[in-house]
Design a protein around this motif. Structure first.
Motif, short mmCIF file in Angstrom:
data_model
loop_
_atom_site.label_atom_id
_atom_site.label_comp_id
_atom_site.label_asym_id
_atom_site.label_seq_id
_atom_site.Cartn_x
_atom_site.Cartn_y
_atom_site.Cartn_z
N TYR A 20 25.40 42.29 41.63
CA TYR A 20 25.55 41.46 40.42
C TYR A 20 25.89 40.06 40.91
O TYR A 20 26.84 39.88 41.65
CB TYR A 20 26.67 42.07 39.57
CG TYR A 20 27.55 41.13 38.78
CD1 TYR A 20 27.01 40.22 37.87
CD2 TYR A 20 28.94 41.19 38.90
CE1 TYR A 20 27.84 39.39 37.13
CE2 TYR A 20 29.78 40.38 38.16
CZ TYR A 20 29.23 39.47 37.27
OH TYR A 20 30.05 38.66 36.54
N LYS A 23 25.86 35.00 35.68
CA LYS A 23 26.17 35.38 34.30
C LYS A 23 25.24 34.63 33.36
O LYS A 23 24.97 33.46 33.56
CB LYS A 23 27.60 34.96 33.95
CG LYS A 23 28.69 35.55 34.83
CD LYS A 23 30.03 34.90 34.48
CE LYS A 23 31.05 35.03 35.59
NZ LYS A 23 31.65 36.32 35.75
N ARG A 77 40.84 36.24 30.53
CA ARG A 77 40.23 37.56 30.73
C ARG A 77 41.20 38.69 30.41
O ARG A 77 40.87 39.63 29.73
CB ARG A 77 39.80 37.71 32.19
CG ARG A 77 38.69 36.80 32.57
CD ARG A 77 38.47 36.92 34.04
NE ARG A 77 37.33 36.17 34.49
CZ ARG A 77 36.52 36.55 35.48
NH1 ARG A 77 36.76 37.66 36.11
NH2 ARG A 77 35.51 35.82 35.83
N SER A 156 36.36 41.68 34.59
CA SER A 156 35.62 41.30 35.79
C SER A 156 34.35 42.15 35.77
O SER A 156 34.44 43.37 35.60
CB SER A 156 36.46 41.61 37.02
OG SER A 156 35.77 41.22 38.18
N GLY A 157 33.21 41.48 35.91
CA GLY A 157 31.94 42.19 35.76
C GLY A 157 31.88 43.48 36.56
O GLY A 157 31.62 44.57 36.03
N SER A 158 32.16 43.37 37.84
CA SER A 158 32.01 44.53 38.72
C SER A 158 32.99 45.67 38.36
O SER A 158 32.77 46.81 38.75
CB SER A 158 32.19 44.12 40.18
OG SER A 158 33.39 43.41 40.32
N ARG A 161 31.88 49.08 36.72
CA ARG A 161 31.30 50.18 37.50
C ARG A 161 32.37 51.08 38.11
O ARG A 161 32.09 52.22 38.48
CB ARG A 161 30.38 49.61 38.60
CG ARG A 161 29.18 48.81 38.06
CD ARG A 161 28.30 48.35 39.21
NE ARG A 161 29.11 47.73 40.24
CZ ARG A 161 28.95 46.49 40.72
NH1 ARG A 161 27.97 45.73 40.27
NH2 ARG A 161 29.76 46.02 41.64
N THR A 212 33.40 34.32 40.74
CA THR A 212 33.13 33.74 39.43
C THR A 212 32.53 32.34 39.54
O THR A 212 31.53 32.04 38.90
CB THR A 212 34.45 33.68 38.62
OG1 THR A 212 35.05 34.97 38.68
CG2 THR A 212 34.21 33.28 37.19
#
Ligand code: DP6
Length: 354
Positions: A20, A23, A77, A156-158, A161, A212
């Motif tokens: 990834y 954004k 966030r 946080s995007g990751s 998962r 980021t």
């Protein structure tokens, strides 16, 4: 004494094999491409998080690795993640009048990483995943992991998962509200239990450029990036999922290495360029290709996140073959020569060093 609720959870690190990076919406944390990772559930890289809520608490508080984060209220966030989880609890309370209204209580959170934080070892992934899973447990939410992954993603995007074990995909989604940008299981670890990972820590310092800000510089300035997100990754996403389903290590390894290289190439193509890998990282890349050439097939893959540390993926049956090379390269040559053809290996390593 006031009524209290507590919960505790551990979340493991996940290391992307299809990265990834970028954004399309920074406030909802929506990615420019789908990604795939392996969650290192049996490793020592974990975040342990405990949370407590009590009617007498006067503010939300967070302790990270033993130190209080006094800027908690300024972290958009974190506040967004907590607000989303509270909203879910509030909806539950609205449906069931017998529930205590803990959605309006403040929460204290204690989180500990047992590995270097912000050194490109996916600490934010494990951190936010643990926080979301822990507070969801505290607030007794019934949502499944995919639903919670949409909240973790905003931290946080990751992190989205890390809510799943094994092989995980983060589907980028298409909707502008992010309701279809979520993590899903590709296969549980038991599907391919022979898969192993090893982390080579080249440097445990905090990284210079955070993921980021690094990824947004790439989005803005890299020409390579457009090709990566429109052509390269969509095709690789399908191929990698298939390689996992077919337990095709050679294909999985090749795609993993190519994707790491492609991601770092877009970093280098950013302006000004971003360097996450260092001389030791490059030595590891060459070593891995040397090992694969030596055995005449791909037995090990490298991947690098936003830092110089390497994660190697390999099958358990090849562990000794791999480790003998690593020890030879980074320690001394004693101990392994009897097991593997020492003369042959020494010659090969000599060629490699030249
Ligand atoms: C290179 O998830 O840390 O590890 O969403 O801004 O918190 P934010 O970024 P983050 O980025 C991870 C980037 C990566 C690749 C990956 O894990 O897929």
């Amino acid at each position: 004494m006031s009524e209290t609720y507590t919960a505790s959870i551990t979340a493991p690190v996940n290391i992307a094999t299809l990265k990834y990076w970028g954004k399309r919406d920074t406030s909802l944390n929506l990615p420019t491409n789908s990604s795939i990772s392996v969650t290192l559930d049996q490793s020592d890289l974990k975040t342990t998080t405990s949370a407590m809520t009590c009617s007498s608490f006067t503010k939300d508080r967070l302790w990270l690795n033993g130190e209080e984060d006094l800027q908690l209220s300024e972290s958009k966030r974190l506040t967004q993640v907590l607000a989303n989880l509270r909203l879910k609890r509030k909806e539950k309370e609205a449906k069931d009048a017998s529930l205590t209204k803990i959605s309006s209580w403040f929460i204290h959170i204690v989180s500990i990483n047992n590995f270097p934080t912000a050194a490109g070892l996916a600490s934010s992934a494990a951190g936010f995943a643990a926080l979301v899973a822990c507070v969801a447990k505290l607030l007794q939410l019934d949502d499944d992991m995919t639903e919670l992954s949409k909240i973790a993603r905003q931290g946080s995007g990751s992190a989205c998962r890390s809510l799943f074990g094994g092989f995980v995909a983060w589907e980028m989604g298409e909707k502008s509200d992010g309701s279809d940008s979520k993590a899903v299981e590709v296969a549980p670890l038991e599907h391919w239990p022979q898969m192993k990972a090893c982390v080579l820590v080249a440097c445990a310092d905090k990284k210079d450029v955070s993921s980021t800000s690094g990824m947004q510089l790439t989005v803005k300035t890299s020409d390579l990036f457009q090709k990566r997100i429109t052509e390269v990754v969509p095709e690789r996403f399908e191929q990698m999922k298939k390689s996992i389903m077919d337990r095709d290590f050679e294909l999985f390894a090749e795609l993993t290495m190519k994707d790491s290289n492609s991601f770092h190439a877009t970093c280098l193509d950013s302006y000004p360029p971003i360097f996450y890998m260092n001389d030791t990282s490059r030595k590891v890349v060459r070593l891995v290709h040397t090992i694969n050439a030596f055995y005449g097939r791909t037995i090990v893959a490298y991947t690098f996140d936003a830092g110089p540390n390497a994660v190697l993926y390999y099958l358990e049956e090849n562990e000794e073959k791999l480790m003998s090379f690593i020890y030879a390269m980074f320690k001394d040559l004693s101990g392994w020569e009897s097991k593997y053809n020492g003369e042959q290996l020494s010659k090969f390593l000599k060629n490699f060093e030249e």
